[in-house]
Design a protein around this motif. Sequence first.
Motif, PDB file in Angstrom:
ATOM      1  N   CYS A 357       0.828  -1.203   0.000  1.00  0.00           N
ATOM      2  CA  CYS A 357       0.000   0.000   0.000  1.00  0.00           C
ATOM      3  C   CYS A 357       0.864   1.256   0.000  1.00  0.00           C
ATOM      4  CB  CYS A 357      -0.942  -0.019   1.205  1.00  0.00           C
ATOM      5  SG  CYS A 357      -2.196   1.250   1.117  1.00  0.00           S
ATOM      6  N   GLN A 360       0.097   5.354   1.626  1.00  0.00           N
ATOM      7  CA  GLN A 360      -0.967   5.134   2.604  1.00  0.00           C
ATOM      8  C   GLN A 360      -1.276   6.432   3.349  1.00  0.00           C
ATOM      9  OE1 GLN A 360       1.559   2.107   4.415  1.00  0.00           O
ATOM     10  NE2 GLN A 360       1.472   3.207   6.350  1.00  0.00           N
ATOM     11  N   GLY A 361      -2.565   6.692   3.567  1.00  0.00           N
ATOM     12  CA  GLY A 361      -2.983   7.925   4.235  1.00  0.00           C
ATOM     13  C   GLY A 361      -2.777   7.865   5.739  1.00  0.00           C
ATOM     14  N   SER A 362      -2.862   6.663   6.306  1.00  0.00           N
ATOM     15  CA  SER A 362      -2.649   6.482   7.737  1.00  0.00           C
ATOM     16  C   SER A 362      -1.188   6.106   7.960  1.00  0.00           C
ATOM     17  CB  SER A 362      -3.571   5.386   8.257  1.00  0.00           C
ATOM     18  OG  SER A 362      -3.358   5.169   9.626  1.00  0.00           O
ATOM     19  N   ARG A 363      -0.635   6.532   9.099  1.00  0.00           N
ATOM     20  CA  ARG A 363       0.774   6.226   9.347  1.00  0.00           C
ATOM     21  C   ARG A 363       1.004   4.723   9.507  1.00  0.00           C
ATOM     22  NH1 ARG A 363       1.856  11.698  11.988  1.00  0.00           N
ATOM     23  NH2 ARG A 363      -0.127  11.289  12.972  1.00  0.00           N
ATOM     24  N   THR A 364      -0.025   4.006   9.950  1.00  0.00           N
ATOM     25  CA  THR A 364       0.118   2.572  10.180  1.00  0.00           C
ATOM     26  C   THR A 364      -0.968   1.811   9.431  1.00  0.00           C
ATOM     27  OG1 THR A 364      -1.238   2.897  12.121  1.00  0.00           O
ATOM     28  CG2 THR A 364       1.127   2.700  12.485  1.00  0.00           C
ATOM     29  N   ILE A 365      -0.633   0.596   9.020  1.00  0.00           N
ATOM     30  CA  ILE A 365      -1.659  -0.300   8.491  1.00  0.00           C
ATOM     31  C   ILE A 365      -1.691  -1.504   9.409  1.00  0.00           C
ATOM     32  CG2 ILE A 365      -2.335  -1.758   6.542  1.00  0.00           C
ATOM     33  CD1 ILE A 365      -1.313   0.268   4.686  1.00  0.00           C
TER      34      ILE A 365
ATOM     35  N   ALA B 121      -9.098   6.242   5.674  1.00  0.00           N
ATOM     36  CA  ALA B 121      -7.831   6.898   6.005  1.00  0.00           C
ATOM     37  C   ALA B 121      -6.672   6.258   5.249  1.00  0.00           C
ATOM     38  CB  ALA B 121      -7.590   6.826   7.506  1.00  0.00           C
ATOM     39  N   VAL B 122      -6.638   4.932   5.223  1.00  0.00           N
ATOM     40  CA  VAL B 122      -5.531   4.233   4.562  1.00  0.00           C
ATOM     41  C   VAL B 122      -5.467   4.622   3.079  1.00  0.00           C
ATOM     42  CG1 VAL B 122      -4.730   1.953   3.806  1.00  0.00           C
ATOM     43  CG2 VAL B 122      -5.432   2.298   6.177  1.00  0.00           C
ATOM     44  N   ASN B 124      -6.673   7.441   1.543  1.00  0.00           N
ATOM     45  CA  ASN B 124      -6.766   8.878   1.239  1.00  0.00           C
ATOM     46  C   ASN B 124      -8.122   9.306   0.689  1.00  0.00           C
ATOM     47  OD1 ASN B 124      -3.613   9.700   1.337  1.00  0.00           O
ATOM     48  ND2 ASN B 124      -3.853   7.717   0.369  1.00  0.00           N
ATOM     49  N   LEU B 190      -7.039   6.715  13.625  1.00  0.00           N
ATOM     50  CA  LEU B 190      -6.789   6.797  12.181  1.00  0.00           C
ATOM     51  C   LEU B 190      -5.328   7.121  11.879  1.00  0.00           C
ATOM     52  CD1 LEU B 190      -9.902   8.591  10.677  1.00  0.00           C
ATOM     53  CD2 LEU B 190      -9.569   6.217  11.314  1.00  0.00           C
ATOM     54  N   ASP B 191      -4.711   7.887  12.762  1.00  0.00           N
ATOM     55  CA  ASP B 191      -3.295   8.215  12.604  1.00  0.00           C
ATOM     56  C   ASP B 191      -3.012   8.841  11.229  1.00  0.00           C
ATOM     57  OD1 ASP B 191      -0.881   8.399  13.764  1.00  0.00           O
ATOM     58  OD2 ASP B 191      -0.434   6.263  13.846  1.00  0.00           O
ATOM     59  N   ILE B 192      -3.782   9.885  10.908  1.00  0.00           N
ATOM     60  CA  ILE B 192      -3.606  10.563   9.619  1.00  0.00           C
ATOM     61  C   ILE B 192      -2.822  11.857   9.808  1.00  0.00           C
ATOM     62  CG2 ILE B 192      -5.419   9.552   8.222  1.00  0.00           C
ATOM     63  CD1 ILE B 192      -7.428  11.432   9.277  1.00  0.00           C
ATOM     64  N   PRO B 193      -2.279  12.434   8.716  1.00  0.00           N
ATOM     65  CA  PRO B 193      -1.330  13.548   8.862  1.00  0.00           C
ATOM     66  C   PRO B 193      -1.814  14.729   9.703  1.00  0.00           C
ATOM     67  CG  PRO B 193      -1.294  12.746   6.623  1.00  0.00           C
ATOM     68  CD  PRO B 193      -2.396  11.998   7.322  1.00  0.00           C
ATOM     69  N   HIS B 195      -3.632  14.592  12.365  1.00  0.00           N
ATOM     70  CA  HIS B 195      -3.747  14.248  13.788  1.00  0.00           C
ATOM     71  C   HIS B 195      -2.374  14.457  14.414  1.00  0.00           C
ATOM     72  CE1 HIS B 195      -7.628  11.623  13.558  1.00  0.00           C
ATOM     73  NE2 HIS B 195      -7.743  12.776  12.962  1.00  0.00           N
ATOM     74  N   TYR B 273      -2.688  14.263   2.875  1.00  0.00           N
ATOM     75  CA  TYR B 273      -4.038  13.758   3.095  1.00  0.00           C
ATOM     76  C   TYR B 273      -4.574  14.474   4.328  1.00  0.00           C
ATOM     77  CZ  TYR B 273      -7.913  10.793   4.352  1.00  0.00           C
ATOM     78  OH  TYR B 273      -9.159  10.358   4.695  1.00  0.00           O
TER      79      TYR B 273
END
Lengths: 397, 397
Positions: A357, A360-365, B121-122, B124, B190-193, B195, B273
């Motif tokens: 992936c 990825q938009g999330s820091r973790t999958i 989130a994953v 985007n 979600l751990d997105i940019p 946050h 994102y």
Amino acid sequence: MAGVDQPGFKGRNSLMASELSYRRKPSSVSEMQQKKFSHLERKAYKRKLREEKLLAEMRKQKVIRKEKEEKERAEKEQRELKERCGRPYTVAIALPGSILDNAQSLELRAYLAGQVARAAAVFNIDEIVVFDENYNAKQDVTEFSGLKRSDRGNTQLFHILQYLECPQYLRKAFFPYHKDLVHAGLLNPLDIPHHLRETDVSDYREGVTLDKPVKSGKGAYANVGLKKDVVLNMSVPPGQRVTVKLAEQVTEKKNLNGVVVSPNEPRETAGLYWGYTVRLASSLSQVFKACPHPGGYDLTIGTSEKGKDVEQVDLPRFNHAIIVFGGLKGLEASVEADDKMQTDDPSEIFQHYVNVCPKQGSRTIRTEEALLIAMSTLSPKIKSAHTSTDNSKGQPS
Amino acid sequence: MAGVDQPGFKGRNSLMASELSYRRKPSSVSEMQQKKFSHLERKAYKRKLREEKLLAEMRKQKVIRKEKEEKERAEKEQRELKERCGRPYTVAIALPGSILDNAQSLELRAYLAGQVARAAAVFNIDEIVVFDENYNAKQDVTEFSGLKRSDRGNTQLFHILQYLECPQYLRKAFFPYHKDLVHAGLLNPLDIPHHLRETDVSDYREGVTLDKPVKSGKGAYANVGLKKDVVLNMSVPPGQRVTVKLAEQVTEKKNLNGVVVSPNEPRETAGLYWGYTVRLASSLSQVFKACPHPGGYDLTIGTSEKGKDVEQVDLPRFNHAIIVFGGLKGLEASVEADDKMQTDDPSEIFQHYVNVCPKQGSRTIRTEEALLIAMSTLSPKIKSAHTSTDNSKGQPS
């Protein structure tokens, strides 16, 4: 034509004998007797008979040749059909059971195991290996672990995966009460081809052998989820799980007959997805060492965000593939924790080390997400590796 | 060169004046006075001066031209960088909230909503549309529904999605206690940019405007999750969510300064994102009709196991795409339930009607699984539609 005439030159005596046999036929003899033939006429007549016999022989040979060709073509078609319908290769996944230890409640812990089972079912996974990612850390007593038993996740994942794979009608026989399965009733069913209802028609069924007296010379009884028990072709101790090929489905008969076959047969001959086996591995290296296939896995794929973009990867044709997923800290941590691994660099261990992936938009999958994402991307590549006729892709060793 | 000489011919008087100014320079004048020059010598000297002046002008022009070119190149590079780094297009997903109504417990109900948010989130996703798949069924009072309120899933999914998208430091301001969010604490972050933690450095931050007295001429204060509040460039009523571009990050100053920008800016200029918006749609047709983009969605994709194999689909370049998922009974049921749809055939409604998981091992794919599977397959296609220079793929209308 010259070749066909040759027997006449090679073995004249034998030819003469056969000519005599012609002459001995009543009609020919009477014809001969009725007319007075000259020597030349007799000779011509003989030649004619010989030619007719050779032509008949040729026609016979031609028919035989044609039949043989027909048979060969049918066999080839059958083989191709089997290749097309059947699936000769297997795909396994491996993941650490520790992913369960991160869940927020006992219910969600079980649900997570259910998500793994669902992902495996959706993507026709044949084997799930649950490995212990903290193999050496456990021996390190100085590490603070509180009251948490770090290996609980492995066995619970193992139990729930087995429970969900088992057809509903067999669960009573194989799964007595166990605390690992307390929340298993909440989990989503896998709904895979061998989870058959009583009314479903199928050539194959999973069953359990019964402790029921049998007539001498007859095989054991098995419950395959039908109203009637099935008489097997061999005696099997009671309580064993068996894959049964049903011989006939005549409902008037008192008993149904079935043949015990390999659990691989539905996949190999009919291309049916027949569930997965589950295996516990004490460390990452044991995932590979304890492989159930004689030649081991001939395609190994590791997944990590540090890997190569999966879009750039082409898979070769293989017999037994395994796709390995990391836990909370990634596959890197699992490799480092394993002393038996010659290296700390996961990209050296796997034939392909891929990022499933990118961007990825999330820091973790999460591992349960990575399963679906990875298999969704790899499935078309696996399929095309086996349908492609391109030889450059390599053959399985 | 002719062009550069022209001023000399066009305005001779002004040139003469400038020549006089040359002559008025003390050094030139004394030179002139020291020597007795002939008329021709004076003329030659004047010409020399004129030529020198023109050359100086030419050099100046050249430098200006060069600077202009330099600037244009820099601007072009900036634009290209923005095009490369920024993301001009948006991707939305739509799904029925009724998927929650099928969950086995309140905890798992919330967890399912969390899975949807994680998938968005994953991959985007910029907008999530929660639609009511039973739009007309609700009006049909003859249908047995027991005590179940069929629209509860929609609003709960709506609430949880919004809650999870909101940066942690703003949740207290926007989410008072609500029964829909009782189990939200169990959900995976979600751990997105956007946050961001207090120590994270970012050009942009999400904030909430504060009810704090401001000096006249100064903008409102906002909490953007840093130790110090930010003074905005405009006055905004308190309690509003704002996207702030931080002007500087000098820690010695009493207040930080920030500019209120569009929530789209981080995506459009830096390719970050920046979370998703959530929208409730009362029916499937409202998903399209109430599109927030002026031109509507210019790429619509429906997902169903009855669709075309996604591997065979190539996506065109687009501005605003939407990918629509069905519920328990598939997208077909959602289309049928909607009176406003001109047809009952979903493949007529969408530009692409795709099957994201051909050869699925399980008879059913759950919507939360389909999200990850579909986006995993479609993401590379979306990316290549925007990076490809192939004109045959079509341009957005």
